[in-house]
Design an enzyme around this catalytic site. Structure first.
Site, short mmCIF file in Angstrom:
data_model
loop_
_atom_site.label_atom_id
_atom_site.label_comp_id
_atom_site.label_asym_id
_atom_site.label_seq_id
_atom_site.Cartn_x
_atom_site.Cartn_y
_atom_site.Cartn_z
N HIS A 50 -0.26 -3.23 -9.75
CA HIS A 50 0.55 -2.68 -8.75
C HIS A 50 0.01 -1.41 -8.09
O HIS A 50 -0.25 -1.34 -6.76
CB HIS A 50 1.91 -2.41 -9.51
N GLU A 51 -0.50 -0.49 -8.91
CA GLU A 51 -1.07 0.82 -8.12
C GLU A 51 -2.39 0.35 -7.57
O GLU A 51 -2.75 0.72 -6.58
CB GLU A 51 -1.32 1.83 -9.51
N HIS A 86 -1.83 -0.85 -4.32
CA HIS A 86 -1.54 0.46 -3.23
C HIS A 86 -3.04 1.12 -3.08
O HIS A 86 -3.35 1.59 -1.80
CB HIS A 86 -0.91 1.70 -3.89
N GLU A 129 4.25 -0.65 -0.10
CA GLU A 129 4.83 -1.38 -1.48
C GLU A 129 4.51 -2.89 -1.20
O GLU A 129 4.41 -3.44 -2.13
CB GLU A 129 6.48 -1.16 -1.34
#
Lengths: 487, 487
Positions: B261-262, B265, B291
């Protein structure tokens, strides 16, 4: 109250911006040397430059300067006077030296550092020579702009060690050099130890250093230890001081003493009165005084018999190979003496000879009595004269240090002042030194806080030393210490 | 040339100071959450506040505002228009909201956050209620000062997702909620996996994450991964983007998916055109678009069958216990579905229901149609209505999120926009998605760069989506994706 005067309060309120910029820049520097992804430097440099310009702008803002000048004429307490003294030094630097000269120096040292790296790698002084000529020329202009009494080198010495002059330095080195030679001739420490070649496991070593630092009382809620190519200490505030070390994988004393050395710098920062936080005097009194704190712990404490005896069981817990070496072996290993070519590898006895060489050459360079082109030969001749060893090439001679490429001319003597003041500290600490054998450091630390640390830069270094010890840079304590230990 | 207009160039030259301050503040934040000694916060907060004040001062400097206004009337290219658009938003925020109101909000949220922590720990909403009342009241004032068309909540939504309105959100949630319920009723994924309870060794897990990220193409010369209590991503420049993860020691998908997830980003930040560096548009287009990049990699890619199959051998190399679990077991473990009380633990199917609850309550709070005191009961009722589960206390109900205590009202919907746009990305990526099964990501990354990443904040989010996909926030792609996967 530490700060009562309303003008000082106004100054400190404005200074908070400068402080915040310096705090941020310090963290950015730390990050560059520890964790920043390699390619991040592409924009980090720009950020640091922008913040530095901003700080300079605030520092030389006419309304800020007017406040400092106004305060300068008032009746102030010691801390307040310290604030004015330190700010006046900063303001002087940025107002007396024309921005164009500072910029030229920045360019010359940036290019000079690149050239120096190549020159050292190729052991070819001629690649560095034109750059150093330019740097020396610009540095002489800086000295002229700053102004000085007597010797132009005084203007440069003062940048690193406030109030320290060529006359002071001449006294120090003329006393030190012959004494060191006498002790060197007589001393009987081994020149080599088998432990120098023994490899260690990095993670065990790191655990050992943390344990040693814990035993010495470092609180990891206010302090941390990381890894960087060149060990350093950075203070980010009263409760955030950081050191770095380097693990080479063999010759474990190098990592141990760099941790204790940086730890000494850190202790100074950790023991400055918190009421001085975010002011210009939350800082060391000078480079020499700061270095004295690292050298005191590294040499006077760390290489002492009682420290080695007391720490031996702790070190053995982490370093299995110590099982084959006695306390005496380790003590000898920590204190081998060998006149050598490289300053950073020098023992505590020969170290100051390396500085004497640099001091004498710098002094002559600044007046123009010698030229940059004369340096390699003069360097080698002095090394032979003082230490009996002669570099076979420039890489192990005149090109070994990064300092000149960075424009740090006048800095080297502070290393010797560090050793000299460390010995004074060891002397005046008196019986407190006995507690080292029990690994008790609280008394010594409280005493250091009271004698040196708590004041930060409230006093200039000479005043601080006179207040605390009744005299300033007296080389006799260092000579006596080395004589007792080695003769 | 990206920036030609001389006024824009002047703006960007001045903006470099603001950029440097933001860069420094970002690093200080990163440090607070990763390596700063605990007690260092005593002065770090002051440094961050000073730099933020300075940045605000530069941003609202009349001569800077005049330049931006001047440029606003000129003929500009897309990037130049983006610069003006983004700066006008910042300037509007600081000039329309009186400093006193901003300060009150800062105090209210600082105190509110402390109160919220205690209230959540004691599961006692009444401890937080007066603080939240104050925060809501001040936030309503902020909305009034910023101005809005239609609903006052529009002013708040716009802070996080430029141009996104209550009408847009109503369309999204009124389509999503019934569809999600339908899919939830029909889906047959297990609600639990034995793997949730299996413990892992942290250092093996870290090595696995690094290997996964390397396979996904992250270059550790421009990127790093550290540990922090709450995983986050921070961009410090085109070549310095950092993520953090957390190791809980069991239920390994939590660490794995937080890294992916990170990482999503981070990839966005790493793929913004370097020519936009140090400008206001070197940033994501909005919270929702940012997001979407994390959710795309986490859910659409990371929880897909082809990714699990392809990564399984790599994961097994580090996690011995996977020997007892098949690829299908792992796929099921990654995709369990269970209506639950806590948003951050929700699966991709039920997650948006949690957001719908918050969106509806926030909308009513801002108009005053409901009162803060009504929240606990309304929360519980909505949870039962949407997910069929009812909190038994406020800690697992209305007190679970930190957002409101920090004044982030209007932020929650961007999480759903992230999921929604992630599904659009997955749809329009088309055949490129097939390369995931071969662990080839270059094509997908190049496509993402061209469709979204490279522009930074050149375009507002709706414009960006329309340019790249021909439509903006269309919930059908998410519904179709979930329907295909779970029905």
């Amino acid at each position: 109250m530490t700060f009562d005067n309303p003008i000082i309060k106004e100054i400190l309120e404005k200074y908070k911006q400068i402080w915040a910029l310096r705090h941020a820049s310090a963290l950015m520097d730390w990050d560059v040397q520890t964790y920043m992804p390699q390619k991040g430097i592409s924009h980090r440099g720009a950020a640091i430059a922008q913040l530095s310009l901003l700080g300079q702008k605030f520092m030389t803002d006419p309304s800020f300067i007017a406040l400092v000048e106004k305060a300068d004429g008032m009746e102030l307490n010691d801390q307040e006077r310290g604030v004015v003294r330190v700010l006046k030094r900063d303001i002087k630097y940025y107002t007396k030296i024309p921005p164009k000269l500072l910029e030229e120096l920045t360019v010359a040292t940036q290019e000079g550092t690149v050239a120096w790296r190549e020159a050292r790698a190729k052991s070819n002084f001629s690649l560095f020579k034109p750059h150093l000529e330019r740097i020396v020329e610009l540095t002489r202009q800086v000295a002229e702009k700053l102004g000085y009494e007597g010797h132009p080198y005084n203007a440069l010495l003062d940048l690193y060690e406030e109030g320290f002059t060529v006359s002071d330095a001449d006294v120090v080195f003329s006393r030190l050099v012959p004494s060191l030679r006498r002790i060197l001739d007589k001393q009987r420490m081994p020149s080599h130890s088998a432990l120098e070649d023994v490899k260690y496991d990095t993670s065990s070593m790191e655990a050992m250093l943390r344990n040693v630092l814990e035993v010495m009382g470092y609180d990891f809620n206010r302090f941390r230890m990381d890894i960087s190519p060149h060990p350093f200490t950075i203070g980010l505030g009263p409760n955030d001081v950081r050191i770095t070390v380097r693990y080479e994988g063999y010759d474990f004393k190098r990592a141990l003493f760099s941790a204790i050395h940086e730890g000494g710098h850190a202790l100074y920062e950790l023991q400055i009165d918190e009421s001085l936080a975010m002011t210009p005097i939350f800082d060391g009194a000078s480079m020499g005084i700061h270095e004295s704190q690292s050298r005191f712990w590294e040499n006077i404490v760390g290489r002492s018999k009682s420290f080695v005896e007391a720490m031996y069981p702790i070190m053995r817990r982490y370093l299995d190979f110590l099982g084959s070496y006695s306390v005496d072996d380790v003590y000898a290993y920590f204190n081998t003496v060998k006149p050598s070519l490289i300053r950073v590898d020098a023992d505590e006895l020969t170290y100051n000879m390396h500085i004497a060489v640099r001091y004498e050459l710098e002094k002559l360079l600044v007046t123009g009595e010698i030229k940059v082109g004369d340096l390699p030969e003069l360097w080698n001749r002095k090394m032979e004269e003082y230490l009996g060893v002669k570099p076979s090439n420039d890489a192990e001679g005149v090109l070994q240090d990064i300092h000149w490429s960075q424009g740090s001319i006048g800095y080297f003597p502070t290393y010797t002042l560090g050793n000299l003041v460390a010995a004074m500290v060891g002397h005046f600490a008196g019986k407190l030194m006995n507690e080292v054998s029990e690994l008790k450091f609280d008394g010594l630390k409280a005493w250091l806080r009271e004698k040196i640390h708590r004041y930060g830069a409230t006093y200039d270094p000479k005043t601080l030393l006179r207040r605390s010890f009744g005299e300033s840079y007296n080389p006799d304590y260092l000579i006596n210490y080395l004589s007792r230990k080695y003769e």
